[in-house]
Scaffold this motif. Structure first.
Motif: not given
Length: 233
Positions: A170-185
């Motif tokens: 699997g993989y990790i994603s970081i977001y600038k919110s507690c939701g899924t947008s915007p995705r930073l990386v």
């Protein structure tokens, strides 16, 4: 673009970087001197180059050792991040470093699970202490593991640790919110076995809500959210 495609695109141009010598700084790259929002393009490009150089000069092996882990690999990807650039007031084509690390931490966090000494379940508290980060938010995942999101200087960091008996990917994603947008990386998709920990760091200096998710591969190009950590960093 799907999350999977975005993760794959991020890896384009990635370079493998050997751990630096012990006489350089430890922890996240921190060069300071971020230009003002009205800085010239030349000033922004020079600053971004210094950030990339600092990432490559950081002793990631020593950073892992501080947390009782052994560094297995580190990838540093230079990538454009328009959302972050807009936040800073920088040109949209400024290249910033994303640091993707793989470590093994079994010796530092080994526990028993279900009466078996060969399996482990990482608690969020144990992962927080082992990760050694301040202002961290950690949570256990759907399976035997935990995910954290934290701040180190101007970098937001997410770490996923796995303590199951079998292998997953699997993989990790970081977001600038507690939701899924915007995705930073997003990190690259990777395989995990007992004690594997993977971390990804992205430049984002603004105080805000940030979240991290671990997306587990479930087959045929599909991924499911195995767990989310969110905190104001």
């Amino acid at each position: 673009m799907t999350a999977v495609a975005a993760a794959a695109a991020l890896l384009a141009g990635a370079v493998m970087v050997a751990p630096a010598s012990a006489d350089v700084q430890v922890l996240e790259p921190e060069v300071g001197g971020q230009p003002a929002a009205d800085a010239t393009d030349a000033q922004w490009y020079a600053w971004a180059e210094a950030e990339r150089d600092a990432a490559r000069a950081t002793d990631w092996a020593a950073d892992a050792a501080q947390r009782g882990c052994t560094l297995l690999s580190v990838e540093i990807t230079d990538t454009t991040m328009p959302d972050v650039a807009a936040q800073l007031g920088a040109p949209t084509d400024v290249l910033l470093p994303v640091v993707d690390r793989q470590e093994t931490c079994a010796a530092a966090t080994r526990t028993t699970f279900g009466g078996s000494a060969t399996q482990g379940l990482a608690s969020a508290e144990a992962h927080t202490k082992q990760f050694g980060a301040t202002a961290a938010d950690c949570t256990t995942t759907s399976g035997p593991g935990s995910i954290c999101v934290s701040r180190s200087g101007n970098y937001v960091v997410s770490s996923f640790a796995y303590y199951g008996s079998g292998n997953i990917s699997g993989y990790i994603s970081i977001y600038k919110s507690c939701g899924t947008s915007p995705r930073l990386v997003s990190s690259g998709a990777a395989s995990y076995s007992y004690g594997t920990q993977r971390s990804v760091s992205v430049y984002s200096a603004a105080a805000s809500n940030y979240s991290a998710r671990f997306w587990r591969h479930v087959g045929l190009g599909h991924y499911t959210n195995w767990g989310t950590a969110c905190g104001y960093l």
